[in-house]
Enzyme design. Structure first.
Site, PDB file in Angstrom:
ATOM      1  N   TYR A 169      -3.707  32.179  12.728  1.00 27.01           N
ATOM      2  CA  TYR A 169      -2.394  32.220  11.842  1.00 27.01           C
ATOM      3  C   TYR A 169      -1.626  30.826  11.762  1.00 27.01           C
ATOM      4  CZ  TYR A 169       2.543  33.289  10.665  1.00 27.01           C
ATOM      5  OH  TYR A 169       3.831  33.490  10.161  1.00 27.01           O
ATOM      6  N   ARG A 221      -3.667  30.786  -8.662  1.00 26.73           N
ATOM      7  CA  ARG A 221      -4.605  30.503  -9.760  1.00 26.73           C
ATOM      8  C   ARG A 221      -4.492  31.677 -10.723  1.00 26.73           C
ATOM      9  NH1 ARG A 221      -8.576  26.751  -9.739  1.00 26.73           N
ATOM     10  NH2 ARG A 221      -8.516  27.162 -11.794  1.00 26.73           N
ATOM     11  N   ASN A 249       4.200  35.726   0.056  1.00 28.32           N
ATOM     12  CA  ASN A 249       5.091  36.013   1.140  1.00 28.32           C
ATOM     13  C   ASN A 249       4.257  36.733   2.202  1.00 28.32           C
ATOM     14  OD1 ASN A 249       7.396  37.123   2.981  1.00 28.32           O
ATOM     15  ND2 ASN A 249       6.749  38.850   2.077  1.00 28.32           N
ATOM     16  N   ILE A 297      11.201  41.049   4.979  1.00 31.49           N
ATOM     17  CA  ILE A 297      11.196  39.994   4.431  1.00 31.49           C
ATOM     18  C   ILE A 297      11.057  39.930   3.105  1.00 31.49           C
ATOM     19  CG2 ILE A 297      10.742  37.355   4.255  1.00 31.49           C
ATOM     20  CD1 ILE A 297      10.070  37.648   7.523  1.00 31.49           C
ATOM     21  N   LYS A 352      -1.179  28.603   8.149  1.00 31.59           N
ATOM     22  CA  LYS A 352       0.073  28.339   7.784  1.00 31.59           C
ATOM     23  C   LYS A 352       0.074  26.709   7.458  1.00 31.59           C
ATOM     24  CE  LYS A 352       2.144  32.328   7.405  1.00 31.59           C
ATOM     25  NZ  LYS A 352       2.507  32.851   6.064  1.00 31.59           N
ATOM     26  N   ASP A 398      -4.742  44.517  -3.126  1.00 29.20           N
ATOM     27  CA  ASP A 398      -5.501  43.494  -2.211  1.00 29.20           C
ATOM     28  C   ASP A 398      -5.317  42.015  -2.563  1.00 29.20           C
ATOM     29  OD1 ASP A 398      -6.893  42.355  -0.241  1.00 29.20           O
ATOM     30  OD2 ASP A 398      -8.480  43.659  -0.250  1.00 29.20           O
TER      31      ASP A 398
END
Length: 258
Positions: free
Chosen positions: A148, A118, A85, A15, A152, A59
């Site tokens: 998860y 930020r 992503n 993706i 989200k 990271d």
């Protein structure tokens, strides 16, 4: 003229790579951060233009590493688009979710997006740019992977927070919410179970599974001038999954009313 830069985190995956390719059509440079240095080098090379698609090992859960990524982006130009992503899901059920898994999923799927934003918010003010967060149908519905999913859901709220607080600077923030996407991980499942896509398709009104390009096209739209009046929204790219299921609708319509 200053070069326009897009940042796509987790760009080594299917993706992320598709999003990078799509944003390469209307950005001068696409910076592709990923934790896996070898994989992101391969992904960037596969896109064919080493001056446009730039790999960087990063990271995104580490403040110092994110700062280095932002500094590299500033060397390349001004950030016009940030796509958060990168993400991963671990335990399927709440019962199997350990405190460590909960924290890991929260940090990667939510906190990292905050850190990345930020780090480049000043550049986005200059460009009056756009943030696109890759959320999930799991953020609005219960489909398993609770840590998860909770992260989200938080990412969707972060999207609205950015849209509301930073709109005065011309910054837009939106989310794309995929359902099942036909990535390499799903192809591997299909190799073990040839019926996996047929089993999944029956839950989707369009009777198909989204592709990475479907997600990338939605990101490209939200990041483009075509969406200048759109901010704070979540765009499902789920082949109709969250609209409802016809089989369930028929079942309820045939049941006794109370």
């Amino acid at each position: 003229m200053t070069s326009s830069v897009a940042i796509v985190t987790g760009a080594a995956g299917d993706i992320g790579r598709a999003i990078a390719r799509r944003l390469g059509e209307d950005h001068d440079v696409v910076l592709m951060p990923d934790l896996d240095g070898d994989a992101i080098e391969r992904a960037a090379a596969s896109l064919g233009n080493p001056e446009k698609f730039i790999a960087i090992t990063c990271d995104i859960t580490n403040v110092a590493s994110v700062a280095q990524m932002a500094a590299r982006a500033a060397e390349l130009g001004v950030v016009r688009t940030l796509v958060n992503n990168a993400g991963a899901a671990r335990a399927v059920s709440l019962h199997d979710t350990t405190p460590e898994i909960w924290r890991m999923d929260s940090v990667l799927n939510l906190e990292a997006a905050f850190l990345c934003f930020r780090a480049v918010e000043d550049a986005l003010k200059v460009s009056q740019g756009s943030v696109v967060n890759i959320a999930s149908v799991n953020g609005t519905n219960v489909f398993g992977h609770p840590a998860y999913s909770a992260a989200k859901a938080g990412l969707l709220h972060l999207t609205k927070l950015i849209a509301v607080e930073y709109g005065k600077y011309g910054i837009r923030a939106n989310a794309v919410s995929p359902g099942t996407v036909r990535t390499q991980a799903w192809e591997e499942r299909a190799a073990a179970n040839p019926n996996v896509f047929e089993d999944a398709r029956r839950w989707y009104p369009l009777q198909r599974i989204a592709s990475p390009d479907d997600v990338a096209n939605a990101v490209g739209f939200l990041a483009s001038p075509l969406a200048l009046a759109i901010t704070g929204v979540c765009l499902p790219v789920d082949c109709g999954l969250t609209a409802g299921q016809a089989e369930l609708a028929r079942t309820f319509s045939q049941s006794e009313n109370y």
